[in-house]
Design a protein around this motif. Structure first.
Motif, PDB file in Angstrom:
ATOM      1  N   THR A  27     -13.630   6.353  42.320  1.00 23.83           N
ATOM      2  CA  THR A  27     -14.895   5.646  42.509  1.00 23.83           C
ATOM      3  C   THR A  27     -15.851   5.924  41.355  1.00 23.83           C
ATOM      4  O   THR A  27     -16.524   5.016  40.853  1.00 23.83           O
ATOM      5  CB  THR A  27     -15.551   6.069  43.844  1.00 23.83           C
ATOM      6  OG1 THR A  27     -14.658   5.803  44.922  1.00 23.83           O
ATOM      7  CG2 THR A  27     -16.853   5.314  44.071  1.00 23.83           C
ATOM      8  N   ALA A  28     -15.902   7.182  40.918  1.00 25.01           N
ATOM      9  CA  ALA A  28     -16.768   7.544  39.790  1.00 25.01           C
ATOM     10  C   ALA A  28     -16.356   6.795  38.525  1.00 25.01           C
ATOM     11  O   ALA A  28     -17.205   6.305  37.767  1.00 25.01           O
ATOM     12  CB  ALA A  28     -16.723   9.050  39.559  1.00 25.01           C
ATOM     13  N   GLU A  29     -15.045   6.686  38.311  1.00 25.12           N
ATOM     14  CA  GLU A  29     -14.549   5.983  37.129  1.00 25.12           C
ATOM     15  C   GLU A  29     -14.895   4.494  37.200  1.00 25.12           C
ATOM     16  O   GLU A  29     -15.265   3.878  36.196  1.00 25.12           O
ATOM     17  CB  GLU A  29     -13.029   6.171  37.021  1.00 25.12           C
ATOM     18  CG  GLU A  29     -12.435   5.696  35.704  1.00 25.12           C
ATOM     19  CD  GLU A  29     -13.002   6.415  34.502  1.00 25.12           C
ATOM     20  OE1 GLU A  29     -13.139   5.753  33.440  1.00 25.12           O
ATOM     21  OE2 GLU A  29     -13.320   7.619  34.610  1.00 25.12           O
ATOM     22  N   PRO A  43     -22.391  13.275  59.726  1.00 25.88           N
ATOM     23  CA  PRO A  43     -21.116  13.855  60.183  1.00 25.88           C
ATOM     24  C   PRO A  43     -19.930  13.612  59.250  1.00 25.88           C
ATOM     25  O   PRO A  43     -18.858  14.162  59.475  1.00 25.88           O
ATOM     26  CB  PRO A  43     -20.885  13.136  61.515  1.00 25.88           C
ATOM     27  CG  PRO A  43     -21.498  11.782  61.312  1.00 25.88           C
ATOM     28  CD  PRO A  43     -22.683  12.001  60.396  1.00 25.88           C
ATOM     29  N   PHE A  44     -20.134  12.789  58.233  1.00 21.58           N
ATOM     30  CA  PHE A  44     -19.016  12.411  57.370  1.00 21.58           C
ATOM     31  C   PHE A  44     -19.003  13.277  56.109  1.00 21.58           C
ATOM     32  O   PHE A  44     -20.026  13.457  55.459  1.00 21.58           O
ATOM     33  CB  PHE A  44     -19.101  10.929  57.000  1.00 21.58           C
ATOM     34  CG  PHE A  44     -19.031  10.021  58.199  1.00 21.58           C
ATOM     35  CD1 PHE A  44     -17.816   9.651  58.735  1.00 21.58           C
ATOM     36  CD2 PHE A  44     -20.195   9.548  58.801  1.00 21.58           C
ATOM     37  CE1 PHE A  44     -17.747   8.824  59.848  1.00 21.58           C
ATOM     38  CE2 PHE A  44     -20.140   8.726  59.905  1.00 21.58           C
ATOM     39  CZ  PHE A  44     -18.905   8.364  60.434  1.00 21.58           C
ATOM     40  N   LYS A  45     -17.828  13.776  55.773  1.00 24.99           N
ATOM     41  CA  LYS A  45     -17.689  14.692  54.649  1.00 24.99           C
ATOM     42  C   LYS A  45     -17.660  13.934  53.323  1.00 24.99           C
ATOM     43  O   LYS A  45     -17.076  12.858  53.223  1.00 24.99           O
ATOM     44  CB  LYS A  45     -16.410  15.534  54.801  1.00 24.99           C
ATOM     45  CG  LYS A  45     -16.429  16.459  56.022  1.00 24.99           C
ATOM     46  CD  LYS A  45     -15.117  17.206  56.154  1.00 24.99           C
ATOM     47  CE  LYS A  45     -15.174  18.239  57.268  1.00 24.99           C
ATOM     48  NZ  LYS A  45     -15.404  17.637  58.595  1.00 24.99           N
ATOM     49  N   VAL A  46     -18.319  14.513  52.325  1.00 26.39           N
ATOM     50  CA  VAL A  46     -18.294  13.972  50.960  1.00 26.39           C
ATOM     51  C   VAL A  46     -17.479  14.953  50.124  1.00 26.39           C
ATOM     52  O   VAL A  46     -17.942  16.055  49.814  1.00 26.39           O
ATOM     53  CB  VAL A  46     -19.710  13.806  50.396  1.00 26.39           C
ATOM     54  CG1 VAL A  46     -19.655  13.278  48.959  1.00 26.39           C
ATOM     55  CG2 VAL A  46     -20.533  12.875  51.276  1.00 26.39           C
ATOM     56  N   ILE A  47     -16.249  14.552  49.772  1.00 30.05           N
ATOM     57  CA  ILE A  47     -15.295  15.470  49.148  1.00 30.05           C
ATOM     58  C   ILE A  47     -14.938  14.968  47.753  1.00 30.05           C
ATOM     59  O   ILE A  47     -14.718  13.775  47.534  1.00 30.05           O
ATOM     60  CB  ILE A  47     -14.013  15.582  50.002  1.00 30.05           C
ATOM     61  CG1 ILE A  47     -14.369  16.038  51.431  1.00 30.05           C
ATOM     62  CG2 ILE A  47     -13.018  16.547  49.375  1.00 30.05           C
ATOM     63  CD1 ILE A  47     -13.212  15.977  52.398  1.00 30.05           C
ATOM     64  N   ASP A  48     -14.876  15.898  46.812  1.00 31.87           N
ATOM     65  CA  ASP A  48     -14.443  15.565  45.451  1.00 31.87           C
ATOM     66  C   ASP A  48     -12.913  15.501  45.400  1.00 31.87           C
ATOM     67  O   ASP A  48     -12.243  16.434  44.959  1.00 31.87           O
ATOM     68  CB  ASP A  48     -14.968  16.604  44.451  1.00 31.87           C
ATOM     69  CG  ASP A  48     -16.455  16.470  44.206  1.00 31.87           C
ATOM     70  OD1 ASP A  48     -17.041  15.483  44.671  1.00 31.87           O
ATOM     71  OD2 ASP A  48     -17.030  17.359  43.556  1.00 31.87           O
ATOM     72  N   GLY A  97     -24.389   5.376  51.751  1.00 34.07           N
ATOM     73  CA  GLY A  97     -24.244   5.515  50.302  1.00 34.07           C
ATOM     74  C   GLY A  97     -24.094   6.945  49.818  1.00 34.07           C
ATOM     75  O   GLY A  97     -24.260   7.208  48.628  1.00 34.07           O
ATOM     76  N   HIS A  98     -23.764   7.886  50.722  1.00 37.25           N
ATOM     77  CA  HIS A  98     -23.625   9.288  50.315  1.00 37.25           C
ATOM     78  C   HIS A  98     -22.502   9.469  49.289  1.00 37.25           C
ATOM     79  O   HIS A  98     -22.655  10.224  48.319  1.00 37.25           O
ATOM     80  CB  HIS A  98     -23.356  10.168  51.542  1.00 37.25           C
ATOM     81  CG  HIS A  98     -24.517  10.247  52.491  1.00 37.25           C
ATOM     82  ND1 HIS A  98     -24.858   9.207  53.322  1.00 37.25           N
ATOM     83  CD2 HIS A  98     -25.419  11.245  52.717  1.00 37.25           C
ATOM     84  CE1 HIS A  98     -25.920   9.559  54.039  1.00 37.25           C
ATOM     85  NE2 HIS A  98     -26.276  10.779  53.692  1.00 37.25           N
ATOM     86  N   ARG A  99     -21.393   8.788  49.488  1.00 39.76           N
ATOM     87  CA  ARG A  99     -20.280   8.913  48.538  1.00 39.76           C
ATOM     88  C   ARG A  99     -20.603   8.232  47.215  1.00 39.76           C
ATOM     89  O   ARG A  99     -20.228   8.714  46.151  1.00 39.76           O
ATOM     90  CB  ARG A  99     -18.989   8.334  49.142  1.00 39.76           C
ATOM     91  CG  ARG A  99     -18.388   9.229  50.207  1.00 39.76           C
ATOM     92  CD  ARG A  99     -17.197   8.586  50.900  1.00 39.76           C
ATOM     93  NE  ARG A  99     -16.657   9.499  51.887  1.00 39.76           N
ATOM     94  CZ  ARG A  99     -17.208   9.767  53.056  1.00 39.76           C
ATOM     95  NH1 ARG A  99     -18.324   9.156  53.401  1.00 39.76           N
ATOM     96  NH2 ARG A  99     -16.680  10.635  53.888  1.00 39.76           N
ATOM     97  N   ARG A 100     -21.293   7.095  47.302  1.00 38.46           N
ATOM     98  CA  ARG A 100     -21.685   6.421  46.067  1.00 38.46           C
ATOM     99  C   ARG A 100     -22.644   7.289  45.254  1.00 38.46           C
ATOM    100  O   ARG A 100     -22.569   7.332  44.022  1.00 38.46           O
ATOM    101  CB  ARG A 100     -22.357   5.081  46.398  1.00 38.46           C
ATOM    102  CG  ARG A 100     -21.374   3.937  46.594  1.00 38.46           C
ATOM    103  CD  ARG A 100     -22.008   2.756  47.293  1.00 38.46           C
ATOM    104  NE  ARG A 100     -22.084   2.985  48.730  1.00 38.46           N
ATOM    105  CZ  ARG A 100     -22.764   2.211  49.565  1.00 38.46           C
ATOM    106  NH1 ARG A 100     -23.440   1.167  49.104  1.00 38.46           N
ATOM    107  NH2 ARG A 100     -22.777   2.473  50.853  1.00 38.46           N
ATOM    108  N   LYS A 101     -23.539   7.997  45.946  1.00 44.80           N
ATOM    109  CA  LYS A 101     -24.444   8.878  45.219  1.00 44.80           C
ATOM    110  C   LYS A 101     -23.664   9.978  44.503  1.00 44.80           C
ATOM    111  O   LYS A 101     -23.912  10.275  43.329  1.00 44.80           O
ATOM    112  CB  LYS A 101     -25.456   9.516  46.182  1.00 44.80           C
ATOM    113  CG  LYS A 101     -26.455  10.414  45.454  1.00 44.80           C
ATOM    114  CD  LYS A 101     -27.154  11.392  46.361  1.00 44.80           C
ATOM    115  CE  LYS A 101     -27.970  12.374  45.538  1.00 44.80           C
ATOM    116  NZ  LYS A 101     -28.498  13.487  46.343  1.00 44.80           N
ATOM    117  N   ARG A 102     -22.693  10.594  45.194  1.00 48.74           N
ATOM    118  CA  ARG A 102     -21.896  11.650  44.576  1.00 48.74           C
ATOM    119  C   ARG A 102     -21.088  11.098  43.403  1.00 48.74           C
ATOM    120  O   ARG A 102     -20.993  11.755  42.354  1.00 48.74           O
ATOM    121  CB  ARG A 102     -20.963  12.276  45.623  1.00 48.74           C
ATOM    122  CG  ARG A 102     -20.026  13.351  45.061  1.00 48.74           C
ATOM    123  CD  ARG A 102     -20.784  14.431  44.352  1.00 48.74           C
ATOM    124  NE  ARG A 102     -19.896  15.417  43.734  1.00 48.74           N
ATOM    125  CZ  ARG A 102     -20.251  16.204  42.721  1.00 48.74           C
ATOM    126  NH1 ARG A 102     -21.475  16.129  42.191  1.00 48.74           N
ATOM    127  NH2 ARG A 102     -19.390  17.072  42.229  1.00 48.74           N
TER     128      ARG A 102
END
Length: 312
Positions: free
Chosen positions: A58-60, A46-51, A86-91
């Motif tokens: 986080t990517a940096e 249910p949680f959105k993964v947004i750029d 870990g969905h956001r960490r994967k992105r």
């Protein structure tokens, strides 16, 4: 004499040369580098993964220091792994041009995986109403199933715990929300996606949105047309009347346009402090009642000091 050879059980070579310590070590959870291509999103996540800016930050950070907290995943029947957290960490790893990420592999059933998935995301500071609504719904359903279904499914499901508390009461304690507020959030899952997006975007306030959730889906779609025609969104009192019209079978487009065209009365000034806003200032084990009592005590102390200062 019959041979008894078939009763002999031979020990494998591996077992002969392995120790109890090594066998126990094999059962321990380990952090494994898993290719990103083998990590699949959790079903109904249910949680959105947004750029957004936070994602790019986080990517940096991952580019510089790597992934500091491993994700959690479980094996899939179709191969690969289903991410539990870990969905956001994967992105972020994808944006950092990494090919793998550290993951803890766990064998979890659906309900245990759902609870971990929700809990790991509810710790975030900013959560959209739609995310919280579906998260509470998923976790409450999982808690009820873990407790065992009663003859009739309802919100009074008693959890399988020593205290004998209801699943909804346990969830309220864990989240710092009242039980009624949890059910009000869950009501938002009855909104059509277009209206729910308007709640996330703060175009429709939370309380009116809860009332609108009682409208039938086709009535909600008509309401969108009425709002667009009148360039207005419903206040709480208007939403309550729309709910009443729906229950009476009178929620037509004409009725909606008539309500939405009304000039709204100025609502009295009020301050609303939700659990989300204030619970970060209290210990995690504080109940809503304890938080309220503490705030009242602080306000009384502030008012007393202010009065004394004015009298000097």
């Amino acid at each position: 004499m019959k041979s008894s050879a078939k009763k002999i059980s031979l020990t494998s070579v591996d077992d002969l040369f392995s120790t109890e310590e090594s066998r126990v070590d094999e059962q321990r959870e380990k952090i494994v580098e898993i290719p990103l291509s083998e990590l699949h999103p959790f079903k109904d996540h249910p949680f959105k993964v947004i750029d957004n800016e936070a994602m790019f930050d986080t990517a940096e950070s991952i580019k510089q220091y790597g992934v500091l907290v491993p994700a959690i995943a479980r094996p899939r029947e179709d191969g690969g792994y289903e991410l539990v957290s870990g969905h956001r960490r994967k992105r972020a790893c994808e944006l950092a041009s990494l090919e793998t990420m550290p993951v803890i592999i766990r064998n979890l059933d659906d309900d245990a995986a759902t609870i971990i998935m929700v809990d790991s995301n509810l710790q975030r500071e900013n959560i959209l109403p739609s995310e919280r609504a579906f998260a509470y719904k998923l976790k409450l359903s999982a808690m009820k199933r873990q407790a065992g279904r009663p003859a009739k499914e309802n919100g009074s499901q008693v959890g399988n715990n020593l205290s004998g508390k209801k699943s909804s009461e346990l969830l309220a304690e864990q989240t710092g929300e009242s039980k009624n507020q949890i059910f009000r959030y869950i009501r938002l899952t009855e909104l059509v996606p277009e209206l729910l997006s308007m709640v996330d975007e703060k175009k429709i306030a939370f309380n009116p949105a809860v009332e609108l959730s009682y409208l039938k889906s086709d009535e909600q779609l008509l309401l969108i047309d009425a709002m667009d025609t009148e360039q207005s969104t419903p206040s709480l009192s208007q939403a309550q009347r729309l709910k009443k019209f729906s229950a009476e079978g009178n929620c037509t487009l004409e009725a909606m346009c008539a309500i939405m065209s009304e000039e709204k009365k100025g609502e009295p000034d009020k301050v609303t402090l939700t659990g989300d806003k204030i619970k970060k200032y209290f210990p995690k084990n504080y109940t809503p009642q304890q938080m309220e009592a503490t705030i009242i005590k602080l306000l009384e102390g502030w008012h007393k000091k202010r009065t004394q200062d004015q009298e000097r």
